[in-house]
Design a protein around this motif. Structure first.
Motif, PDB file in Angstrom:
ATOM      1  N   CYS A 338       0.819  -1.214   0.000  1.00 48.52           N
ATOM      2  CA  CYS A 338       0.000   0.000   0.000  1.00 48.52           C
ATOM      3  C   CYS A 338       0.854   1.266   0.000  1.00 48.52           C
ATOM      4  CB  CYS A 338      -0.933   0.009   1.214  1.00 48.52           C
ATOM      5  SG  CYS A 338      -2.267  -1.217   1.129  1.00 48.52           S
ATOM      6  N   SER A 339       2.153   1.130   0.252  1.00 48.51           N
ATOM      7  CA  SER A 339       3.002   2.315   0.342  1.00 48.51           C
ATOM      8  C   SER A 339       3.118   3.057  -0.988  1.00 48.51           C
ATOM      9  CB  SER A 339       4.408   1.910   0.821  1.00 48.51           C
ATOM     10  OG  SER A 339       5.015   1.019  -0.104  1.00 48.51           O
ATOM     11  N   SER A 340       2.904   2.359  -2.083  1.00 48.48           N
ATOM     12  CA  SER A 340       2.974   3.013  -3.396  1.00 48.48           C
ATOM     13  C   SER A 340       1.653   3.665  -3.787  1.00 48.48           C
ATOM     14  CB  SER A 340       3.372   1.997  -4.465  1.00 48.48           C
ATOM     15  OG  SER A 340       2.419   0.937  -4.543  1.00 48.48           O
ATOM     16  N   LEU A 341       0.660   3.642  -2.888  1.00 46.84           N
ATOM     17  CA  LEU A 341      -0.657   4.241  -3.105  1.00 46.84           C
ATOM     18  C   LEU A 341      -1.307   3.737  -4.397  1.00 46.84           C
ATOM     19  CD1 LEU A 341       0.202   7.939  -2.090  1.00 46.84           C
ATOM     20  CD2 LEU A 341      -0.729   6.107  -0.664  1.00 46.84           C
ATOM     21  N   PRO A 342      -1.487   2.438  -4.530  1.00 53.05           N
ATOM     22  CA  PRO A 342      -2.056   1.915  -5.773  1.00 53.05           C
ATOM     23  C   PRO A 342      -3.544   2.168  -5.929  1.00 53.05           C
ATOM     24  CG  PRO A 342      -1.756   0.145  -4.201  1.00 53.05           C
ATOM     25  CD  PRO A 342      -1.162   1.375  -3.568  1.00 53.05           C
ATOM     26  N   CYS A 343      -4.256   2.355  -4.776  1.00 52.26           N
ATOM     27  CA  CYS A 343      -5.700   2.570  -4.837  1.00 52.26           C
ATOM     28  C   CYS A 343      -5.998   4.020  -5.200  1.00 52.26           C
ATOM     29  CB  CYS A 343      -6.353   2.208  -3.501  1.00 52.26           C
ATOM     30  SG  CYS A 343      -6.072   0.494  -2.996  1.00 52.26           S
ATOM     31  N   GLN A 344      -6.920   4.219  -6.115  1.00 55.12           N
ATOM     32  CA  GLN A 344      -7.261   5.558  -6.588  1.00 55.12           C
ATOM     33  C   GLN A 344      -8.584   6.024  -6.006  1.00 55.12           C
ATOM     34  OE1 GLN A 344      -6.868   5.896 -10.879  1.00 55.12           O
ATOM     35  NE2 GLN A 344      -5.298   4.281 -10.931  1.00 55.12           N
ATOM     36  N   ASN A 345      -8.792   7.340  -6.082  1.00 55.29           N
ATOM     37  CA  ASN A 345     -10.055   7.962  -5.649  1.00 55.29           C
ATOM     38  C   ASN A 345     -10.336   7.766  -4.155  1.00 55.29           C
ATOM     39  OD1 ASN A 345     -10.859   8.884  -8.344  1.00 55.29           O
ATOM     40  ND2 ASN A 345     -11.063   6.696  -8.794  1.00 55.29           N
ATOM     41  N   GLU A 346      -9.249   7.837  -3.355  1.00 58.97           N
ATOM     42  CA  GLU A 346      -9.311   7.913  -1.903  1.00 58.97           C
ATOM     43  C   GLU A 346     -10.023   6.752  -1.215  1.00 58.97           C
ATOM     44  OE1 GLU A 346     -10.909  11.672  -0.831  1.00 58.97           O
ATOM     45  OE2 GLU A 346      -9.298  12.807  -1.817  1.00 58.97           O
ATOM     46  N   LEU A 361     -15.135   3.595  -2.660  1.00 61.96           N
ATOM     47  CA  LEU A 361     -16.311   4.387  -2.351  1.00 61.96           C
ATOM     48  C   LEU A 361     -17.453   3.928  -3.254  1.00 61.96           C
ATOM     49  CD1 LEU A 361     -14.637   7.906  -1.993  1.00 61.96           C
ATOM     50  CD2 LEU A 361     -15.321   6.323  -0.181  1.00 61.96           C
ATOM     51  N   PRO A 362     -18.710   4.218  -2.889  1.00 72.36           N
ATOM     52  CA  PRO A 362     -19.852   3.657  -3.632  1.00 72.36           C
ATOM     53  C   PRO A 362     -19.839   3.950  -5.123  1.00 72.36           C
ATOM     54  CG  PRO A 362     -20.588   4.595  -1.562  1.00 72.36           C
ATOM     55  CD  PRO A 362     -19.143   4.976  -1.698  1.00 72.36           C
ATOM     56  N   GLU A 363     -19.308   5.105  -5.546  1.00 77.73           N
ATOM     57  CA  GLU A 363     -19.395   5.473  -6.960  1.00 77.73           C
ATOM     58  C   GLU A 363     -18.224   4.945  -7.798  1.00 77.73           C
ATOM     59  OE1 GLU A 363     -18.019   9.273  -4.765  1.00 77.73           O
ATOM     60  OE2 GLU A 363     -19.202   7.470  -4.378  1.00 77.73           O
ATOM     61  N   PHE A 364     -17.337   4.124  -7.205  1.00 76.44           N
ATOM     62  CA  PHE A 364     -16.177   3.606  -7.941  1.00 76.44           C
ATOM     63  C   PHE A 364     -16.111   2.090  -7.818  1.00 76.44           C
ATOM     64  CE2 PHE A 364     -15.071   7.943  -6.695  1.00 76.44           C
ATOM     65  CZ  PHE A 364     -14.714   8.488  -7.919  1.00 76.44           C
ATOM     66  N   THR A 365     -15.401   1.474  -8.786  1.00 74.41           N
ATOM     67  CA  THR A 365     -15.242   0.019  -8.790  1.00 74.41           C
ATOM     68  C   THR A 365     -13.892  -0.326  -9.430  1.00 74.41           C
ATOM     69  OG1 THR A 365     -16.297  -2.066  -9.431  1.00 74.41           O
ATOM     70  CG2 THR A 365     -16.341  -0.298 -11.051  1.00 74.41           C
ATOM     71  N   GLY A 366     -13.602  -1.633  -9.552  1.00 75.83           N
ATOM     72  CA  GLY A 366     -12.317  -2.078 -10.103  1.00 75.83           C
ATOM     73  C   GLY A 366     -11.353  -2.449  -8.993  1.00 75.83           C
ATOM     74  N   LYS A 371     -12.347   2.831 -11.738  1.00 75.83           N
ATOM     75  CA  LYS A 371     -13.437   2.924 -12.697  1.00 75.83           C
ATOM     76  C   LYS A 371     -14.663   3.545 -12.030  1.00 75.83           C
ATOM     77  CE  LYS A 371     -11.899  -1.211 -15.161  1.00 75.83           C
ATOM     78  NZ  LYS A 371     -12.262  -2.591 -15.586  1.00 75.83           N
ATOM     79  N   ILE A 372     -15.260   4.520 -12.721  1.00 73.23           N
ATOM     80  CA  ILE A 372     -16.459   5.177 -12.192  1.00 73.23           C
ATOM     81  C   ILE A 372     -17.655   4.242 -12.361  1.00 73.23           C
ATOM     82  CG2 ILE A 372     -18.028   7.133 -12.456  1.00 73.23           C
ATOM     83  CD1 ILE A 372     -15.705   8.768 -13.477  1.00 73.23           C
ATOM     84  N   LEU A 373     -18.383   4.041 -11.296  1.00 75.92           N
ATOM     85  CA  LEU A 373     -19.560   3.188 -11.329  1.00 75.92           C
ATOM     86  C   LEU A 373     -20.752   4.035 -11.738  1.00 75.92           C
ATOM     87  CD1 LEU A 373     -20.560   0.312 -10.799  1.00 75.92           C
ATOM     88  CD2 LEU A 373     -21.080   1.004  -8.461  1.00 75.92           C
ATOM     89  N   ARG A 374     -21.136   4.011 -13.008  1.00 76.11           N
ATOM     90  CA  ARG A 374     -22.262   4.800 -13.499  1.00 76.11           C
ATOM     91  C   ARG A 374     -23.573   4.250 -12.932  1.00 76.11           C
ATOM     92  NH1 ARG A 374     -20.287   9.273 -15.942  1.00 76.11           N
ATOM     93  NH2 ARG A 374     -22.234   9.395 -17.122  1.00 76.11           N
ATOM     94  N   SER A 375     -24.567   5.115 -12.925  1.00 73.01           N
ATOM     95  CA  SER A 375     -25.849   4.721 -12.347  1.00 73.01           C
ATOM     96  C   SER A 375     -26.435   3.511 -13.050  1.00 73.01           C
ATOM     97  CB  SER A 375     -26.831   5.904 -12.425  1.00 73.01           C
ATOM     98  OG  SER A 375     -26.320   7.008 -11.688  1.00 73.01           O
ATOM     99  N   CYS A 376     -26.337   3.500 -14.384  1.00 70.54           N
ATOM    100  CA  CYS A 376     -26.934   2.398 -15.141  1.00 70.54           C
ATOM    101  C   CYS A 376     -26.217   1.080 -14.900  1.00 70.54           C
ATOM    102  CB  CYS A 376     -26.947   2.732 -16.637  1.00 70.54           C
ATOM    103  SG  CYS A 376     -28.238   3.925 -17.101  1.00 70.54           S
TER     104      CYS A 376
END
Length: 440
Positions: A338-346, A361-366, A371-376
């Motif tokens: 985790c030291s290289s900060l591989p996870c994005q979008n906090e 967070l709820p709006e992201f995935t992968g 990847k942004i988790l779109r509503s659809c």
């Protein structure tokens, strides 16, 4: 001489059908001698097995091979893939049906004539066949003597077919891999091989054998000379043997004896033993070696690597090859992935064995929350609608008869239209309207 229209048509077809995307040859650059002669068939056609670069293309796995032998100079021309035959082989030429209409034959020529497609009408005695060519024909053994032979297409009028590649370079070789006719090939200790650049088959010996027929044992193969002594093979009446040339402070048959006499603590991890009045050897304790027992025999025996690391002996030390997730001289340090900060979008990063987990967070995935988790993507509209993205929101386009934010409600047309059926009739909502049914 005028060429018949049919012949012209065939020549035109051949010329236009030959492209630069020719099939690269599958001839092996190195061939092993086979005990019985074999039959080799060559298709005399431009549709396959045509090569141009004699050094890099006309042999399998020879793209990095370049030989400047004078016997092969100037052969970078279109030609049927060259052949390496051994004495006694049979060569069959297979012709296409159009050959008989062209009056085609094969002629044995010089290397210069082969390269330049020169056809000399005065050399009729060099024709390979004395009949109208059709189907398959066997090449007479007189044209397959030891050495290199050049065959090209002889045809009245135009040498076009030759220039397009209908010519063949054949080398017939003999072997020098047996001491006598009935002897075992390479004494059973090697392989009888030839390379395209060689004129004969010769023995390639398996260690520790050497010599013209692999009949000699290389006594130096096992490095019998100790203490960096140099081994030299020598020949004796009773068999092969060797001599060791020793460094100045060593002597003996294998340079194992040290010049001098035993002294206290001279052998660091072992016992000293006098061999002659002028020499001694150190008999080392287990796990130690060297003329004075000063070297650890195998540092990896102590298993110094941690966490599944692999030890490599690099005398006098060892090196640990660490698995993923560990580092350090002994693989003793755990890598914080985790030291290289591989996870994005906090998101929250969780360090695992040889891996990580990102708590998105709820709006992201992968795997890395990238990847942004779109509503659809959530399929909120269900099966009764089509979901359409609207900026950061969504809209459900409902099918007939359905309504609501997510098209989850069934439209009751009877209620909406306030239809009251008389005479105990019943109102049914259907897709796109209503249906009235009377009770009888």
């Amino acid at each position: 001489m005028l060429i018949k229209p049919a012949v012209v048509a065939i020549l035109f077809f051949l010329k236009t059908s030959v492209t630069s995307e020719h099939i690269v040859c599958k001839r092996e650059k190195i061939i092993e001698w086979y005990p019985e002669p074999k039959m080799v068939t060559v298709n005399w056609t431009l549709k396959e097995n045509i090569c141009i670069d004699f050094y890099k293309e006309c042999w399998t796995n020879s793209s990095n091979t370049q030989n400047t032998s004078s016997s092969h100079q100037g052969l970078n021309i279109p030609q049927i893939c060259p052949l390496q035959l051994q004495v006694g082989d049979t060569l069959i030429i297979s012709y296409e049906p159009f050959s008989q209409f062209l009056g085609m034959n094969l002629i044995n020529v010089s290397k210069e004539a082969f390269i330049n497609c020169l056809q000399n009408d005065s050399t009729q005695d060099q024709l390979l066949f004395n009949c109208k060519l059709k189907g398959t024909h066997e090449v007479n053994s007189q044209w397959l003597s030891i050495g290199t032979h050049y065959f090209l297409t002889k045809m009245k009028g135009d040498p076009l077919l030759c220039k397009l590649g209908l010519r063949l370079n054949v080398t017939v070789k003999q072997q020098f891999c047996q001491a006598s006719q009935n002897a075992t090939v390479c004494s059973g200790h090697g392989r009888c091989l030839t390379e395209v650049w060689n004129k004969t088959y010769v023995c390639h010996c398996h260690p520790p054998y050497s010599g013209e027929f692999c009949q000699e044992v290389d006594e130096c193969f096992q490095n019998p000379c100790h203490n960096n002594g140099t081994c030299i093979n020598k020949r004796e009446e009773l068999g092969d043997s060797y001599d060791c040339i020793c460094y100045q402070e060593f002597t003996g048959k294998n340079c194992a004896e040290i010049i001098g006499q035993c002294q206290p603590h001279l052998c660091l991890y072992g016992n000293c033993r006098n061999v002659t009045p002028n020499t001694f050897i150190c008999e080392c304790d287990e796990q130690f070696t060297g003329p004075f027992c000063e070297e650890l025999l195998n540092p990896c025996l102590s298993q110094p690597c941690w966490n599944g690391g692999t030890c490599r002996n690099q005398m006098p030390d060892c090196i640990c090859d660490c698995p993923v997730g560990f580092l350090g001289p002994k693989c003793e340090t755990t890598v914080d992935e985790c030291s290289s900060l591989p996870c994005q979008n906090e998101p929250e990063c969780i360090n695992m064995s040889n891996d990580i987990t990102c708590m998105c967070l709820p709006e992201f995935t992968g795997k890395f929350c990238d990847k942004i988790l779109r509503s659809c993507h959530l399929i909120l509209c269900g099966k009764n609608a089509t979901c359409e993205e609207e900026d950061k929101n969504y809209h459900c386009r409902c099918m007939l008869r359905f309504t609501g934010r997510n098209c989850e409600e069934v439209i009751d047309y009877c209620r909406i239209l306030s239809i009251n059926c008389l005479n105990e009739g019943l109102c049914f909502s259907i897709i796109g309207g209503v249906r009235v049914s009377n009770l009888i």
